[in-house]
Motif scaffolding. Structure first.
Motif, PDB file in Angstrom:
ATOM      1  N   SER A 222       0.832  -1.192   0.000  1.00 37.55           N
ATOM      2  CA  SER A 222       0.000   0.000   0.000  1.00 37.55           C
ATOM      3  C   SER A 222       0.868   1.245   0.000  1.00 37.55           C
ATOM      4  O   SER A 222       1.982   1.231   0.538  1.00 37.55           O
ATOM      5  N   PRO A 223       0.380   2.335  -0.606  1.00 39.43           N
ATOM      6  CA  PRO A 223       1.097   3.604  -0.434  1.00 39.43           C
ATOM      7  C   PRO A 223       1.211   3.913   1.051  1.00 39.43           C
ATOM      8  O   PRO A 223       0.252   3.716   1.807  1.00 39.43           O
ATOM      9  N   LYS A 224       2.355   4.389   1.469  1.00 40.35           N
ATOM     10  CA  LYS A 224       2.598   4.631   2.889  1.00 40.35           C
ATOM     11  C   LYS A 224       1.563   5.571   3.503  1.00 40.35           C
ATOM     12  O   LYS A 224       1.150   5.392   4.653  1.00 40.35           O
ATOM     13  N   MET A 225       1.108   6.540   2.722  1.00 38.46           N
ATOM     14  CA  MET A 225       0.173   7.534   3.258  1.00 38.46           C
ATOM     15  C   MET A 225      -1.163   6.898   3.657  1.00 38.46           C
ATOM     16  O   MET A 225      -1.906   7.462   4.467  1.00 38.46           O
ATOM     17  N   ARG A 226      -1.499   5.718   3.087  1.00 37.79           N
ATOM     18  CA  ARG A 226      -2.766   5.083   3.442  1.00 37.79           C
ATOM     19  C   ARG A 226      -2.650   4.223   4.713  1.00 37.79           C
ATOM     20  O   ARG A 226      -3.666   3.870   5.305  1.00 37.79           O
ATOM     21  N   LEU A 227      -1.421   3.861   5.073  1.00 40.32           N
ATOM     22  CA  LEU A 227      -1.234   3.044   6.266  1.00 40.32           C
ATOM     23  C   LEU A 227      -1.028   3.948   7.474  1.00 40.32           C
ATOM     24  O   LEU A 227       0.063   4.064   8.028  1.00 40.32           O
ATOM     25  N   THR A 228      -2.097   4.581   7.888  1.00 35.62           N
ATOM     26  CA  THR A 228      -2.072   5.495   9.037  1.00 35.62           C
ATOM     27  C   THR A 228      -1.986   4.685  10.339  1.00 35.62           C
ATOM     28  O   THR A 228      -2.094   3.451  10.334  1.00 35.62           O
ATOM     29  N   GLU A 229      -1.839   5.377  11.459  1.00 33.59           N
ATOM     30  CA  GLU A 229      -1.753   4.712  12.756  1.00 33.59           C
ATOM     31  C   GLU A 229      -3.009   3.900  13.054  1.00 33.59           C
ATOM     32  O   GLU A 229      -2.948   2.834  13.672  1.00 33.59           O
ATOM     33  N   ASP A 230      -4.151   4.393  12.620  1.00 28.01           N
ATOM     34  CA  ASP A 230      -5.404   3.669  12.845  1.00 28.01           C
ATOM     35  C   ASP A 230      -5.548   2.487  11.898  1.00 28.01           C
ATOM     36  O   ASP A 230      -6.105   1.446  12.264  1.00 28.01           O
ATOM     37  N   ARG A 231      -5.043   2.666  10.685  1.00 30.67           N
ATOM     38  CA  ARG A 231      -5.224   1.660   9.635  1.00 30.67           C
ATOM     39  C   ARG A 231      -4.218   0.515   9.754  1.00 30.67           C
ATOM     40  O   ARG A 231      -4.538  -0.635   9.441  1.00 30.67           O
ATOM     41  N   LEU A 232      -3.019   0.810  10.209  1.00 31.61           N
ATOM     42  CA  LEU A 232      -1.934  -0.177  10.228  1.00 31.61           C
ATOM     43  C   LEU A 232      -2.283  -1.438  11.019  1.00 31.61           C
ATOM     44  O   LEU A 232      -2.069  -2.552  10.515  1.00 31.61           O
ATOM     45  N   PRO A 233      -2.832  -1.344  12.230  1.00 29.69           N
ATOM     46  CA  PRO A 233      -3.168  -2.572  12.967  1.00 29.69           C
ATOM     47  C   PRO A 233      -4.187  -3.453  12.243  1.00 29.69           C
ATOM     48  O   PRO A 233      -4.130  -4.684  12.349  1.00 29.69           O
ATOM     49  N   VAL A 234      -5.092  -2.831  11.516  1.00 25.52           N
ATOM     50  CA  VAL A 234      -6.098  -3.590  10.768  1.00 25.52           C
ATOM     51  C   VAL A 234      -5.429  -4.404   9.666  1.00 25.52           C
ATOM     52  O   VAL A 234      -5.751  -5.585   9.457  1.00 25.52           O
ATOM     53  N   VAL A 235      -4.492  -3.789   8.967  1.00 27.80           N
ATOM     54  CA  VAL A 235      -3.778  -4.467   7.884  1.00 27.80           C
ATOM     55  C   VAL A 235      -2.911  -5.586   8.445  1.00 27.80           C
ATOM     56  O   VAL A 235      -2.881  -6.701   7.906  1.00 27.80           O
ATOM     57  N   ILE A 236      -2.203  -5.298   9.530  1.00 28.99           N
ATOM     58  CA  ILE A 236      -1.346  -6.315  10.146  1.00 28.99           C
ATOM     59  C   ILE A 236      -2.161  -7.540  10.543  1.00 28.99           C
ATOM     60  O   ILE A 236      -1.796  -8.678  10.229  1.00 28.99           O
ATOM     61  N   GLU A 237      -3.273  -7.309  11.198  1.00 25.99           N
ATOM     62  CA  GLU A 237      -4.112  -8.421  11.640  1.00 25.99           C
ATOM     63  C   GLU A 237      -4.695  -9.173  10.446  1.00 25.99           C
ATOM     64  O   GLU A 237      -4.762 -10.412  10.454  1.00 25.99           O
ATOM     65  N   GLY A 238      -5.094  -8.444   9.409  1.00 23.46           N
ATOM     66  CA  GLY A 238      -5.663  -9.085   8.221  1.00 23.46           C
ATOM     67  C   GLY A 238      -4.671  -9.981   7.516  1.00 23.46           C
ATOM     68  O   GLY A 238      -5.017 -11.095   7.080  1.00 23.46           O
ATOM     69  N   ILE A 239      -3.430  -9.530   7.405  1.00 29.75           N
ATOM     70  CA  ILE A 239      -2.404 -10.325   6.726  1.00 29.75           C
ATOM     71  C   ILE A 239      -2.004 -11.529   7.578  1.00 29.75           C
ATOM     72  O   ILE A 239      -1.818 -12.633   7.066  1.00 29.75           O
ATOM     73  N   LYS A 240      -1.878 -11.344   8.890  1.00 33.24           N
ATOM     74  CA  LYS A 240      -1.547 -12.462   9.764  1.00 33.24           C
ATOM     75  C   LYS A 240      -2.637 -13.537   9.728  1.00 33.24           C
ATOM     76  O   LYS A 240      -2.354 -14.737   9.702  1.00 33.24           O
ATOM     77  N   GLU A 241      -3.886 -13.103   9.708  1.00 34.55           N
ATOM     78  CA  GLU A 241      -4.994 -14.051   9.650  1.00 34.55           C
ATOM     79  C   GLU A 241      -4.986 -14.827   8.329  1.00 34.55           C
ATOM     80  O   GLU A 241      -5.218 -16.036   8.306  1.00 34.55           O
ATOM     81  N   ALA A 242      -4.707 -14.119   7.223  1.00 33.44           N
ATOM     82  CA  ALA A 242      -4.661 -14.774   5.914  1.00 33.44           C
ATOM     83  C   ALA A 242      -3.527 -15.794   5.863  1.00 33.44           C
ATOM     84  O   ALA A 242      -3.700 -16.925   5.373  1.00 33.44           O
ATOM     85  N   ALA A 243      -2.346 -15.407   6.390  1.00 34.67           N
ATOM     86  CA  ALA A 243      -1.198 -16.313   6.399  1.00 34.67           C
ATOM     87  C   ALA A 243      -1.491 -17.543   7.241  1.00 34.67           C
ATOM     88  O   ALA A 243      -1.151 -18.680   6.861  1.00 34.67           O
ATOM     89  N   PHE A 244      -2.109 -17.346   8.384  1.00 41.23           N
ATOM     90  CA  PHE A 244      -2.453 -18.460   9.259  1.00 41.23           C
ATOM     91  C   PHE A 244      -3.455 -19.397   8.587  1.00 41.23           C
ATOM     92  O   PHE A 244      -3.332 -20.630   8.675  1.00 41.23           O
ATOM     93  N   GLU A 245      -4.433 -18.836   7.903  1.00 41.67           N
ATOM     94  CA  GLU A 245      -5.455 -19.663   7.256  1.00 41.67           C
ATOM     95  C   GLU A 245      -4.850 -20.501   6.134  1.00 41.67           C
ATOM     96  O   GLU A 245      -5.182 -21.685   5.979  1.00 41.67           O
TER      97      GLU A 245
END
Length: 260
Positions: A222-245
């Motif tokens: 993602s462009p860095k500007m879209r990964l805000t402090e609020d958005r970053l944890p959501v992305v991290i959790e989403g990717i970890k969940e996908a990798a785990f699945e």
């Protein structure tokens, strides 16, 4: 324009395919007779194939059979296709949730290869595409896999890899890279913060096979500007969940790595 084929390569392929339709072991004479080639031609081709691991010789009767290199290639292709097939619906769901581009990368020896990429709804021009290799030391996908190799393997890879700098933010110091790998093991994800491309940030997580080996990884770019402090944890959790699945679908049982 007519296609041009290399005769020696075609003959080598003919030899390999002969074992599929004939006997599991063949002598130079048998191969020569069945393909209508001289013994000297067959001998040269066979010795080359043996040298590369595609054929092996029985020391008792001096006959040849298919080598382990073909098994390795077949296993790699099979695993690659299995991972892609398994991962595709999970990647699609992840893109829909995160609204960002998602990559799937596998490790092939010391290289990383993009085997799947699904674009998010936003236009994102980045260097990646299916079939392209990725540097292991400065990408999220690379560090996600590297973090879960044993220490000797990490040292070997980092010492034998050209630690190329792509931007002013690329980390090329081995000790700093190892600190990033420690972070990945502790938190279950890795990050590329403009290391490969200015303005681009990637969050990645490892994918494990049934034996617990980190064989692939998945990332959100993602462009860095879209990964805000609020958005970053959501992305991290989403990717970890996908990798785990994906790991779970590959038979992975130990959740301690990817669910931290």
């Amino acid at each position: 324009m007519a296609e041009r084929f290399i005769q020696s390569v075609e003959r080598a392929a003919d030899i390999l395919e002969l074992f599929l339709i004939s006997k599991p072991e063949l002598s130079v004479k048998e191969i020569s007779e069945q393909l209508g080639l001289s013994k000297s031609t067959v001998h040269g081709l066979i010795k080359t194939l043996e040298h590369r691991g595609y054929l092996q010789q029985n020391p008792d009767d001096l006959k040849y059979s298919l080598g382990l290199k073909l098994f390795e290639l077949g296993s790699f292709i099979g695993n690659q296709l299995d991972i892609v097939k398994i991962a595709q619906p999970i990647i699609k769901d992840t893109v829909e949730k995160l609204k960002e581009t998602v990559h799937l990368v596998i490790r092939q020896q010391d290289e990383l290869i993009y085997v799947e990429k699904l674009e998010g709804p936003h236009t994102l021009r980045i260097y990646s595409h299916v079939g392209k290799t990725a540097p292991i030391h400065c990408t999220g996908v690379g560090k996600a896999i590297l973090a879960y190799q044993d220490e000797k393997e990490v040292d070997r890879i980092l010492s034998s890899t050209k630690l190329e700098s792509f931007t002013e933010f690329t980390v090329t110091d081995i000790n700093e890279i190892k600190k990033q790998l420690d972070f990945t093991r502790e938190h279950g994800y890795s990050m590329d913060d403009e290391e490969i491309e200015i303005g681009l940030k990637c969050i990645a997580a490892p994918i494990f096979d049934h034996a617990g080996n980190a064989i692939a990884s998945i990332s959100c770019a993602s462009p860095k500007m879209r990964l805000t402090e609020d958005r970053l944890p959501v992305v991290i959790e989403g990717i970890k969940e996908a990798a785990f699945e994906i790991s779970r679908c590959l038979g992975y049982k130990d959740v301690s790595h990817s669910k931290k």
